[in-house]
Design a protein around this motif. Sequence first.
Motif, PDB file in Angstrom:
ATOM      1  N   LEU A   1      69.080 108.395 -27.950  1.00 29.34           N
ATOM      2  CA  LEU A   1      69.520 109.644 -28.587  1.00 29.34           C
ATOM      3  C   LEU A   1      70.692 109.322 -29.497  1.00 29.34           C
ATOM      4  CD1 LEU A   1      69.024 112.720 -28.767  1.00 29.34           C
ATOM      5  CD2 LEU A   1      71.033 112.953 -27.288  1.00 29.34           C
ATOM      6  N   ILE A   2      70.533 109.622 -30.801  1.00 32.10           N
ATOM      7  CA  ILE A   2      71.554 109.239 -31.780  1.00 32.10           C
ATOM      8  C   ILE A   2      72.254 110.451 -32.389  1.00 32.10           C
ATOM      9  CG2 ILE A   2      70.360 107.073 -32.302  1.00 32.10           C
ATOM     10  CD1 ILE A   2      69.329 108.402 -34.875  1.00 32.10           C
ATOM     11  N   GLY A   3      71.866 111.659 -31.964  1.00 28.79           N
ATOM     12  CA  GLY A   3      72.494 112.862 -32.506  1.00 28.79           C
ATOM     13  C   GLY A   3      73.086 113.713 -31.401  1.00 28.79           C
TER      14      GLY A   3
ATOM     15  N   MET B   1      80.489 101.369 -28.453  1.00 25.27           N
ATOM     16  CA  MET B   1      80.820 102.441 -29.379  1.00 25.27           C
ATOM     17  C   MET B   1      79.796 102.574 -30.497  1.00 25.27           C
ATOM     18  SD  MET B   1      84.809 101.857 -29.848  1.00 25.27           S
ATOM     19  CE  MET B   1      85.918 101.945 -28.457  1.00 25.27           C
ATOM     20  N   MET B   2      79.791 103.779 -31.071  1.00 28.06           N
ATOM     21  CA  MET B   2      78.873 104.086 -32.176  1.00 28.06           C
ATOM     22  C   MET B   2      79.656 104.767 -33.286  1.00 28.06           C
ATOM     23  SD  MET B   2      77.179 106.936 -33.577  1.00 28.06           S
ATOM     24  CE  MET B   2      75.581 107.687 -33.685  1.00 28.06           C
ATOM     25  N   ALA B   3      79.270 104.481 -34.537  1.00 24.56           N
ATOM     26  CA  ALA B   3      79.876 105.200 -35.663  1.00 24.56           C
ATOM     27  C   ALA B   3      78.913 105.251 -36.837  1.00 24.56           C
ATOM     28  CB  ALA B   3      81.176 104.529 -36.101  1.00 24.56           C
ATOM     29  N   MET B   4      79.186 106.207 -37.704  1.00 27.36           N
ATOM     30  CA  MET B   4      78.474 106.284 -38.983  1.00 27.36           C
ATOM     31  C   MET B   4      79.506 105.990 -40.076  1.00 27.36           C
ATOM     32  SD  MET B   4      75.569 108.826 -38.432  1.00 27.36           S
ATOM     33  CE  MET B   4      75.899 110.400 -39.086  1.00 27.36           C
ATOM     34  N   ALA B   5      79.083 105.249 -41.097  1.00 29.40           N
ATOM     35  CA  ALA B   5      79.976 104.971 -42.214  1.00 29.40           C
ATOM     36  C   ALA B   5      80.114 106.232 -43.060  1.00 29.40           C
ATOM     37  CB  ALA B   5      79.419 103.833 -43.052  1.00 29.40           C
TER      38      ALA B   5
ATOM     39  N   GLY C   1      75.325 101.036 -38.658  1.00 32.04           N
ATOM     40  CA  GLY C   1      74.444 100.591 -39.730  1.00 32.04           C
ATOM     41  C   GLY C   1      73.155 101.393 -39.757  1.00 32.04           C
ATOM     42  N   MET C   2      72.798 101.900 -40.956  1.00 30.77           N
ATOM     43  CA  MET C   2      71.572 102.653 -41.195  1.00 30.77           C
ATOM     44  C   MET C   2      70.853 101.994 -42.386  1.00 30.77           C
ATOM     45  SD  MET C   2      73.490 106.367 -40.586  1.00 30.77           S
ATOM     46  CE  MET C   2      72.528 107.189 -41.795  1.00 30.77           C
ATOM     47  N   SER C   3      69.808 102.644 -42.889  1.00 33.83           N
ATOM     48  CA  SER C   3      69.012 102.000 -43.942  1.00 33.83           C
ATOM     49  C   SER C   3      69.838 101.449 -45.098  1.00 33.83           C
ATOM     50  CB  SER C   3      67.979 102.986 -44.498  1.00 33.83           C
ATOM     51  OG  SER C   3      66.986 103.212 -43.532  1.00 33.83           O
ATOM     52  N   SER C   4      70.848 102.193 -45.522  1.00 31.54           N
ATOM     53  CA  SER C   4      71.582 101.787 -46.716  1.00 31.54           C
ATOM     54  C   SER C   4      72.599 100.683 -46.435  1.00 31.54           C
ATOM     55  CB  SER C   4      72.299 102.997 -47.325  1.00 31.54           C
ATOM     56  OG  SER C   4      73.140 103.564 -46.361  1.00 31.54           O
TER      57      SER C   4
ATOM     58  N   ALA D   1      64.467 101.918 -34.316  1.00 34.50           N
ATOM     59  CA  ALA D   1      63.746 102.576 -35.411  1.00 34.50           C
ATOM     60  C   ALA D   1      63.898 104.089 -35.249  1.00 34.50           C
ATOM     61  CB  ALA D   1      62.270 102.191 -35.368  1.00 34.50           C
ATOM     62  N   VAL D   2      64.510 104.706 -36.252  1.00 36.48           N
ATOM     63  CA  VAL D   2      64.750 106.147 -36.186  1.00 36.48           C
ATOM     64  C   VAL D   2      63.496 106.878 -36.669  1.00 36.48           C
ATOM     65  CG1 VAL D   2      66.192 108.031 -37.020  1.00 36.48           C
ATOM     66  CG2 VAL D   2      67.218 105.811 -36.496  1.00 36.48           C
ATOM     67  N   THR D   3      62.958 107.736 -35.799  1.00 38.33           N
ATOM     68  CA  THR D   3      61.650 108.349 -36.086  1.00 38.33           C
ATOM     69  C   THR D   3      61.753 109.839 -36.434  1.00 38.33           C
ATOM     70  OG1 THR D   3      61.384 108.627 -33.695  1.00 38.33           O
ATOM     71  CG2 THR D   3      60.307 106.730 -34.689  1.00 38.33           C
ATOM     72  N   LYS D   4      62.976 110.296 -36.734  1.00 34.81           N
ATOM     73  CA  LYS D   4      63.158 111.744 -36.915  1.00 34.81           C
ATOM     74  C   LYS D   4      62.394 112.308 -38.116  1.00 34.81           C
ATOM     75  CE  LYS D   4      67.481 111.197 -39.465  1.00 34.81           C
ATOM     76  NZ  LYS D   4      68.935 111.027 -39.304  1.00 34.81           N
ATOM     77  N   TYR D   5      62.028 111.478 -39.067  1.00 32.58           N
ATOM     78  CA  TYR D   5      61.309 111.972 -40.251  1.00 32.58           C
ATOM     79  C   TYR D   5      59.799 111.931 -40.095  1.00 32.58           C
ATOM     80  CZ  TYR D   5      65.606 109.704 -42.003  1.00 32.58           C
ATOM     81  OH  TYR D   5      66.871 109.247 -42.167  1.00 32.58           O
ATOM     82  N   VAL D   6      59.319 111.276 -39.062  1.00 33.60           N
ATOM     83  CA  VAL D   6      57.881 110.965 -39.033  1.00 33.60           C
ATOM     84  C   VAL D   6      57.191 111.521 -37.789  1.00 33.60           C
ATOM     85  CG1 VAL D   6      58.164 108.878 -40.431  1.00 33.60           C
ATOM     86  CG2 VAL D   6      58.266 108.705 -37.940  1.00 33.60           C
TER      87      VAL D   6
ATOM     88  N   VAL E   1      71.422  98.383 -34.713  1.00 38.01           N
ATOM     89  CA  VAL E   1      71.358  99.113 -35.980  1.00 38.01           C
ATOM     90  C   VAL E   1      70.318 100.227 -35.839  1.00 38.01           C
ATOM     91  CG1 VAL E   1      72.154  97.229 -37.462  1.00 38.01           C
ATOM     92  CG2 VAL E   1      69.716  97.433 -36.954  1.00 38.01           C
ATOM     93  N   ARG E   2      70.566 101.333 -36.540  1.00 39.47           N
ATOM     94  CA  ARG E   2      69.680 102.506 -36.434  1.00 39.47           C
ATOM     95  C   ARG E   2      69.052 102.738 -37.812  1.00 39.47           C
ATOM     96  NH1 ARG E   2      74.886 104.011 -35.252  1.00 39.47           N
ATOM     97  NH2 ARG E   2      74.779 105.251 -37.142  1.00 39.47           N
ATOM     98  N   VAL E   3      67.813 102.283 -37.963  1.00 39.14           N
ATOM     99  CA  VAL E   3      67.197 102.288 -39.283  1.00 39.14           C
ATOM    100  C   VAL E   3      66.004 103.244 -39.318  1.00 39.14           C
ATOM    101  CG1 VAL E   3      66.061 100.877 -41.043  1.00 39.14           C
ATOM    102  CG2 VAL E   3      67.941  99.916 -39.701  1.00 39.14           C
ATOM    103  N   GLY E   4      66.033 104.175 -40.259  1.00 36.71           N
ATOM    104  CA  GLY E   4      64.930 105.111 -40.432  1.00 36.71           C
ATOM    105  C   GLY E   4      64.192 104.879 -41.734  1.00 36.71           C
ATOM    106  N   SER E   5      64.664 105.507 -42.823  1.00 40.21           N
ATOM    107  CA  SER E   5      63.899 105.580 -44.064  1.00 40.21           C
ATOM    108  C   SER E   5      63.412 104.234 -44.606  1.00 40.21           C
ATOM    109  CB  SER E   5      64.686 106.346 -45.128  1.00 40.21           C
ATOM    110  OG  SER E   5      66.050 106.108 -45.012  1.00 40.21           O
ATOM    111  N   ALA E   6      64.178 103.155 -44.408  1.00 40.10           N
ATOM    112  CA  ALA E   6      63.738 101.851 -44.927  1.00 40.10           C
ATOM    113  C   ALA E   6      62.399 101.428 -44.311  1.00 40.10           C
ATOM    114  CB  ALA E   6      64.797 100.785 -44.662  1.00 40.10           C
TER     115      ALA E   6
HETATM  116  C1  PLP Z   1      68.968 109.630 -39.467  1.00 40.75           C
HETATM  117  C2  PLP Z   1      69.944 108.738 -38.803  1.00 40.75           C
HETATM  118  C3  PLP Z   1      69.878 107.346 -38.971  1.00 40.75           C
HETATM  119  C4  PLP Z   1      68.847 106.660 -39.852  1.00 40.75           C
HETATM  120  O1  PLP Z   1      69.093 106.972 -41.180  1.00 40.75           O
HETATM  121  P1  PLP Z   1      68.344 106.193 -42.370  1.00 40.75           P
HETATM  122  O2  PLP Z   1      69.312 106.275 -43.481  1.00 40.75           O
HETATM  123  O3  PLP Z   1      67.099 106.939 -42.633  1.00 40.75           O
HETATM  124  O4  PLP Z   1      68.112 104.809 -41.923  1.00 40.75           O
HETATM  125  C5  PLP Z   1      70.808 106.569 -38.295  1.00 40.75           C
HETATM  126  N1  PLP Z   1      71.752 107.108 -37.501  1.00 40.75           N
HETATM  127  C6  PLP Z   1      71.861 108.442 -37.314  1.00 40.75           C
HETATM  128  C7  PLP Z   1      72.933 108.961 -36.429  1.00 40.75           C
HETATM  129  C8  PLP Z   1      70.964 109.303 -37.958  1.00 40.75           C
HETATM  130  O5  PLP Z   1      71.076 110.632 -37.771  1.00 40.75           O
END
Ligand code: PLP
Length: 235
Positions: free
Chosen positions: A82-84, A164-168, A207-210, A37-42, A223-228
């Motif tokens: 740590l995801i960033g 490994m990790m990636a963002m789409a 994988g993220m919220s979308s 659960a990504v907590t960066k917004y909260v 999976v790294r899910v925040g906003s959802a």
């Molecule tokens: C913010 C973030 C997420 C979560 O994003 P949401 O779209 O809010 O789920 C996942 N991965 C990384 C690397 C992020 O920076």
Amino acid sequence: MAEWTRQLAENLRTVRSRIDAAARRAGRRGTDVTLVAVTKYVPAELAAALVAEGCLDLGESRPQELWHKAQALSDTPVRWHLIGPLQRNKVRRTLPLLSLIHSGDSLRLLEEIDRHAMGTGQRIPVLLEVNVSGDQTKHGFRPDELRDLLPVVLGFPRLRIRGMMAMACRAGDLEAARHDFRTLRQLRDDLAAVAPRELSLAELSMGMSSDYEVAVEEGATIVRVGSALYEGIQL
Ligand SMILES: *Cc1c(COP(=O)(O)O)cnc(C)c1O
């Protein structure tokens, strides 16, 4: 119980059941996938509520924010991810707080982590972040440099490379996302085929919220899910 607590618990159940359904579509089990659960917004209060709901894996993208929340949640069983980007001058303070670094995105960083882990007697679990889409604004290793990287990475005795990790690339475009996730999985399989047996590349953080359901269908283990998780919540 505050209204937002109920909403959070409901959102968490929804995300978990979607992960479960996606896993089953791919012939896997929902329990094979870790929800971070990504907590960066909260605020920390909400992060603590997630832990209380049994979601023990939390992710932050900024080291300073992670320090702050780790302090606030220090009496809970939270596991921090740590995801960033991790700046090298923040490695020393951040390392002891982490259970997994998703963003191992350069050799200089890996080297720095390895150096700081010396004397702690621990091997630090790290994922290699790969820039699968080739997007200039994204971090990570280029797919074509991974193979040459392998012997170098294996030379860092205090790192435990777990996968490994990636963002789409384009958020919202599910077929493009699926393509990127497949690319990451293929890169992992290719690397695993030439890697020594002691190197396990089992984890795929994607994988993220979308797009987390697509990611699970394509083999994500994390999976790294925040906003959802925060839909409908007003503090
Ligand atoms: C913010 C973030 C997420 C979560 O994003 P949401 O779209 O809010 O789920 C996942 N991965 C990384 C690397 C992020 O920076």
